[in-house]
Scaffold this active site. Structure first.
Site, PDB file in Angstrom:
ATOM      1  N   ALA A  49      11.467 -15.815  -9.360  1.00  0.00           N
ATOM      2  CA  ALA A  49      11.094 -17.229  -9.308  1.00  0.00           C
ATOM      3  C   ALA A  49      11.035 -17.816 -10.711  1.00  0.00           C
ATOM      4  O   ALA A  49      10.527 -17.192 -11.638  1.00  0.00           O
ATOM      5  CB  ALA A  49       9.735 -17.406  -8.617  1.00  0.00           C
ATOM      6  N   CYS A  50      11.586 -19.022 -10.842  1.00  0.00           N
ATOM      7  CA  CYS A  50      11.486 -19.762 -12.101  1.00  0.00           C
ATOM      8  C   CYS A  50      11.331 -21.242 -11.763  1.00  0.00           C
ATOM      9  O   CYS A  50      11.157 -21.611 -10.597  1.00  0.00           O
ATOM     10  CB  CYS A  50      12.695 -19.523 -12.999  1.00  0.00           C
ATOM     11  SG  CYS A  50      14.252 -20.162 -12.355  1.00  0.00           S
ATOM     12  N   ASP A  51      11.388 -22.091 -12.752  1.00  0.00           N
ATOM     13  CA  ASP A  51      11.161 -23.516 -12.533  1.00  0.00           C
ATOM     14  C   ASP A  51      12.067 -24.084 -11.456  1.00  0.00           C
ATOM     15  O   ASP A  51      11.626 -24.719 -10.509  1.00  0.00           O
ATOM     16  CB  ASP A  51      11.372 -24.290 -13.833  1.00  0.00           C
ATOM     17  CG  ASP A  51      10.059 -24.492 -14.572  1.00  0.00           C
ATOM     18  OD1 ASP A  51       9.006 -24.417 -13.914  1.00  0.00           O
ATOM     19  OD2 ASP A  51      10.083 -24.717 -15.783  1.00  0.00           O
ATOM     20  N   ILE A  54       9.670 -21.715  -8.028  1.00  0.00           N
ATOM     21  CA  ILE A  54       8.267 -21.380  -7.786  1.00  0.00           C
ATOM     22  C   ILE A  54       7.670 -22.299  -6.733  1.00  0.00           C
ATOM     23  O   ILE A  54       6.887 -21.874  -5.875  1.00  0.00           O
ATOM     24  CB  ILE A  54       7.465 -21.465  -9.096  1.00  0.00           C
ATOM     25  CG1 ILE A  54       7.869 -20.328 -10.037  1.00  0.00           C
ATOM     26  CG2 ILE A  54       5.962 -21.412  -8.835  1.00  0.00           C
ATOM     27  CD1 ILE A  54       7.179 -20.349 -11.376  1.00  0.00           C
TER      28      ILE A  54
END
Length: 526
Positions: free
Chosen positions: A435-437, A469
């Protein structure tokens, strides 16, 4: 796989700004393909484009061109007379398509398909009620309308008689959407139009005083701390698109996307770095400059915070160059690859844009080289191979034992050690999420790396995916995030195990994860 790190309590201004920026990014990033399509159509067919076409570009006298298959509108000549002009693709796409896509995505993030539909309806109010592209309006009305729909549905949740669900759901959504569209038309659109005019005036003021480069003082450190999305997607993209409609290009698309500052940092490490940092920098250059994944140079700056001066100086010089040459892009360059930048460059801006990248790279490199050279003797005297080696020691301390994998990384200098921590345990792991931005770019690359490691280990039945996220649903067994984003991921998915890394491309924690899932697959325990 256990860690001894203490989870940081979620909260604080930085986390809140990150969360807000992530939400804005979550609305824009899934629709980047539409921005690219609009940018290409603009680049080709407007009056100053590569292949000017009045029918597709929406300019010129329709009576003169004579194509009857396209919609027209009335335009006014300089002498006051009116004539039929083709609508084309450029105007409708920027006015309707892009804002409605953003609104629909924002609504879905709040309340699924139902929220997306109501958010889109409400956004039509701000679009029609304003004379400028309503990107900020879409970012507000889409999520707001979806949230209101969610609240309205909660009033009669579980109280509708069987057989009337569809009737109530459709009419409630339609009625609320119609009301919000009217409210947005008369109430929200004028406010956002005024706000946009103030923001545009502020940018024009900075440009007129040659102060726009000062924005890099905030943008470049913000990138390192994952705080840039709020201003990038909340201000630069809406204003940039508006400037493109007015002048065919915008400098705002290059303030954050210029790959020059990061390239300068990585080049400096390639020549003057130590140990793992120096060995891994050349490979990172390819990923950063051509792949457009800027996050890959962040750990190099964080290892030596004084390098913030280098990226700020590089960013400022790049912006100053674009201001000097009045250069800009036709659409956002995402990801921030030199390829995407050149594709979106306006016809009259190639010299300025290319020079802005070269100058930003050179300035960032020179400042970073001075900083690295100045600390080189001190680092060598300390008897370590740079901060990445220290990160290896810190990782082993967190792990509670030495690791041949980490030791090999230091000796060979071929892989980033990572800076891992989190709440991972030895429970069953079948569903892994990176998960990232935005749920794209770096997290996708990390997922690919781990997926290949699991495949080579001969382990079946493990799902490795990537997502934003904001879209975490809480059903993942293990969530892997950048160390600066773990707190927010833990809030969204509290029942999952969490692992933090400082580099999605090369982290020793991936080998630990593979070991865990391999033993689980064999019915053992880690």
């Amino acid at each position: 796989m256990t860690t001894t790190s203490t989870p940081t309590k979620p909260g604080g201004a930085r986390v809140r700004v990150q969360r807000f920026g992530t939400f804005l990014s979550g609305m824009v990033m899934p629709n980047i393909a539409a921005f690219i399509a609009w940018g290409l159509i603009t680049a080709f067919f407007i009056a100053t484009g590569w292949m000017p076409n009045g029918i597709l570009g929406g300019f010129g006298n329709a009576d003169v061109i004579g194509w009857q298959g396209a919609a027209t509108t009335l335009a006014q000549a300089e002498d006051g007379t009116t004539f039929p002009q083709y609508v084309g693709l450029v105007g409708p796409m920027i006015t309707y398509l892009l804002p409605l896509l953003i609104a629909n995505t924002g609504g879905r993030m709040i309340y699924g398909e139902r929220g997306g539909v109501v958010g889109t309806i409400a956004t039509m109010g701000v679009i029609v009620g304003s004379s400028i592209p309503m990107f900020i309006g879409a970012m507000i009305m889409g999520p707001l309308a979806a949230w209101l729909m969610k609240k309205v549905d909660s009033i009669w949740d579980g109280k509708i008689k069987a057989g009337f669900e569809m009737l109530v759901n459709n009419f409630s959504a339609g009625i609320l959407g119609a009301i919000l569209a009217v409210v947005a038309f008369f109430g929200i659109a004028p406010i956002i139009t005024t706000l946009s005019s103030w923001l545009e005036a502020a940018v024009n003021w900075l440009v007129s005083l040659s102060l726009l480069p000062l924005v890099s003082i905030f943008v470049e450190p913000g990138k390192i701390l994952f705080l840039n999305n709020a201003i990038n997607h909340g201000v630069f993209t809406p204003l940039g698109v508006q400037q493109v409609e007015e002048s065919g290009k915008s400098i705002l698309f290059l303030i954050e996307a210029n790959p020059g500052p990061g390239l300068g940092i990585l080049l400096a490490y390639s020549f003057f770095g130590l140990g793992i940092a120096r060995a891994s920098a050349p490979g990172a250059i390819i990923i950063h400059f051509f792949g457009g994944i800027h996050e890959i140079y962040f750990p190099y700056v964080l290892m030596k915070p004084a390098l913030l001066l280098a990226v700020i100086a590089g960013g400022m010089s790049g912006v100053a160059t674009n201001v000097l040459f009045s250069s800009g892009l036709r659409a956002p360059a995402s990801p921030g690859s030199i390829i995407a930048v050149l594709i979106q460059t306006a016809n009259d801006s190639y010299l300025g844009v290319i020079l802005s990248v070269l100058v930003a790279t050179a300035v960032s490199f020179l400042v970073a080289a001075i900083i690295l050279r100045a600390s080189r003797k001190r680092d060598l005297a300390a008897g370590n191979a740079g901060d990445m080696s220290a990160a290896v020691a810190a990782t082993e301390a967190n792990k509670g034992k030495s690791s041949s994998v980490l030791g090999g990384l230091v000796n060979e200098g071929t892989t980033d050690t990572g800076s891992a921590g989190g709440t991972a345990t030895t429970t069953l792991v079948k569903n892994i999420v990176f998960a990232c931005d935005a749920g794209m770019g770096s997290s996708a690359m990390g997922a690919s790396v781990l997926r290949n490691k699991i495949k080579k280990a001969g382990v079946d039945g493990i799902t490795v995916t990537n997502q934003a996220i904001a879209n975490l649903t809480g059903d993942a067994d293990l969530v892997i995030t950048h160390q600066d984003l773990t707190d927010r991921a833990r809030e969204k998915s509290p029942n999952s195990q969490h692992v933090s890394v400082d580099n999605f491309m090369n982290s020793p924690k991936y080998d630990d994860v593979v070991e865990i899932v391999k033993r689980n697959n064999q019915g053992g325990t880690a």
